[in-house]
Design a protein around this motif. Structure first.
Motif, PDB file in Angstrom:
ATOM      1  N   ASP A  78       0.801  -1.223   0.000  1.00 41.14           N
ATOM      2  CA  ASP A  78       0.000   0.000   0.000  1.00 41.14           C
ATOM      3  C   ASP A  78       0.833   1.271   0.000  1.00 41.14           C
ATOM      4  O   ASP A  78       0.336   2.359   0.244  1.00 41.14           O
ATOM      5  N   ARG A 107       2.039   1.353 -10.953  1.00 35.84           N
ATOM      6  CA  ARG A 107       0.592   1.570 -10.946  1.00 35.84           C
ATOM      7  C   ARG A 107      -0.121   0.482 -11.756  1.00 35.84           C
ATOM      8  O   ARG A 107      -1.185   0.006 -11.370  1.00 35.84           O
ATOM      9  N   GLU A 112      -5.342  -0.846  -8.839  1.00 33.96           N
ATOM     10  CA  GLU A 112      -6.127   0.379  -8.671  1.00 33.96           C
ATOM     11  C   GLU A 112      -5.376   1.513  -7.983  1.00 33.96           C
ATOM     12  O   GLU A 112      -5.993   2.335  -7.322  1.00 33.96           O
ATOM     13  N   ALA A 113      -4.085   1.581  -8.126  1.00 33.91           N
ATOM     14  CA  ALA A 113      -3.307   2.648  -7.494  1.00 33.91           C
ATOM     15  C   ALA A 113      -3.699   3.996  -8.094  1.00 33.91           C
ATOM     16  O   ALA A 113      -3.620   4.190  -9.302  1.00 33.91           O
ATOM     17  N   LYS A 114      -4.130   4.922  -7.263  1.00 32.71           N
ATOM     18  CA  LYS A 114      -4.652   6.214  -7.723  1.00 32.71           C
ATOM     19  C   LYS A 114      -3.706   7.390  -7.468  1.00 32.71           C
ATOM     20  O   LYS A 114      -3.753   8.388  -8.161  1.00 32.71           O
ATOM     21  N   ASN A 138      -3.061   4.980  -2.855  1.00 34.93           N
ATOM     22  CA  ASN A 138      -4.373   5.486  -3.266  1.00 34.93           C
ATOM     23  C   ASN A 138      -4.731   6.864  -2.733  1.00 34.93           C
ATOM     24  O   ASN A 138      -5.701   7.458  -3.195  1.00 34.93           O
ATOM     25  N   GLY A 188     -10.092   6.582  -2.310  1.00 28.54           N
ATOM     26  CA  GLY A 188      -9.381   6.119  -3.480  1.00 28.54           C
ATOM     27  C   GLY A 188      -9.933   6.594  -4.813  1.00 28.54           C
ATOM     28  O   GLY A 188      -9.812   5.899  -5.812  1.00 28.54           O
ATOM     29  N   GLY A 191      -6.855  10.168  -5.778  1.00 32.93           N
ATOM     30  CA  GLY A 191      -5.432  10.086  -5.460  1.00 32.93           C
ATOM     31  C   GLY A 191      -5.004  10.929  -4.271  1.00 32.93           C
ATOM     32  O   GLY A 191      -3.869  10.858  -3.853  1.00 32.93           O
TER      33      GLY A 191
END
Length: 193
Positions: A78, A107, A112-114, A138, A188, A191
C-alpha cells in the motif's frame, strides 16, 4: 533508439519490527530495487529526451515484478515511490526519464493505485545515496505512509550512468500516531483522499 544497457541491479529488503516502542504485531516490510544503466545522453545536451521514456518501460516492469516478489506478493502493498540519480556527466533532466516507466509500471501492476508516485531526483558521483520517498498508493494525504528508504550502490553511478530506483511498502510507519487521514477512511477516487 537510445541504448540504456543494464549493468547491474540490487535489491534491498527491510522488515521493521519496532522503532523504539513495542514490537508490532506484524512487521512492516519495505523493499527497493535499483538498476544501473548506461546514460546515452551523458556529456552532451539533447533537446528531445521524452521519447526515450518508452525504451525504459521494460526495465520498469521488470523491476516492479521483482519488487512484488520480494514483498512476498501483491497482497497488502500500500505504499510506493521512485527515484533517479544521474552520474556526474548526466543532467537532472535525464533522471526525469524515469517518471513514466517507473511510476506507471508500479501503478499498472498494483492495479487500482490512484495516487501520484512520490519521486526524488539528483546528480551525484560513485557511491552517492538517494532517498526514495514513499506514500500511500491510493491517497496522498495518508500521513502514516509518509516515509523514505535510502539506497545506494558502492560502484555507481559512474559518470556515464543512471541509477533508477523503485520502492514499495506494506503498512504505515511502525508506531505512527500523527493523525490525519486513516487507511480505513481512504476513498481512493482522486489520489488525494
Amino acid at each position: 533508439m537510445p541504448d540504456f544497457a543494464l549493468r547491474k541491479t540490487m535489491l534491498f529488503i527491510e522488515d521493521i519490527h519496532h522503532d523504539g516502542g513495542p514490537v508490532a504485531d506484524h512487521p512492516r516490510r519495505r523493499a527497493a530495487m535499483v538498476a544501473l544503466v548506461r546514460n546515452p545522453f551523458a556529456g552532451r545536451y539533447v533537446e528531445d529526451l521524452q521519447s526515450a521514456m518508452d525504451d525504459l518501460k521494460p526495465l520498469g516492469l521488470m523491476m516492479t515484478d521483482r519488487l512484488i516478489e520480494a514483498m512476498g506478493g501483491i497482497d497488502g502493498i500500500d505504499g510506493y515511490g521512485k527515484a533517479g540519480l544521474a552520474g556526474e556527466a548526466g543532467e537532472l533532466e535525464h533522471t526525469a526519464l524515469w517518471h513514466v516507466p517507473g511510476g506507471y509500471a508500479m501503478r499498472e501492476r498494483l492495479g487500482e493505485a490512484k495516487a501520484i508516485v512520490p519521486s526524488s531526483m539528483k546528480i551525484g558521483g560513485v557511491g552517492t545515496r538517494i532517498d526514495i520517498p514513499l506514500g500511500h498508493i491510493n491517497a496522498a494525504y495518508v500521513r502514516s505512509h509518509f516515509d523514505g528508504m535510502e539506497v545506494g550502490v558502492p560502484d555507481g553511478p559512474r559518470a556515464d550512468e543512471l541509477l533508477f530506483a523503485l520502492a514499495m511498502s506494506r503498512g504505515g510507519r511502525i508506531h505512527h500516531r500523527m493523525g490525519g487521514l486513516q487507511v480505513h477512511e481512504v476513498a481512493g477516487k482522486d489520489g488525494l483522499r
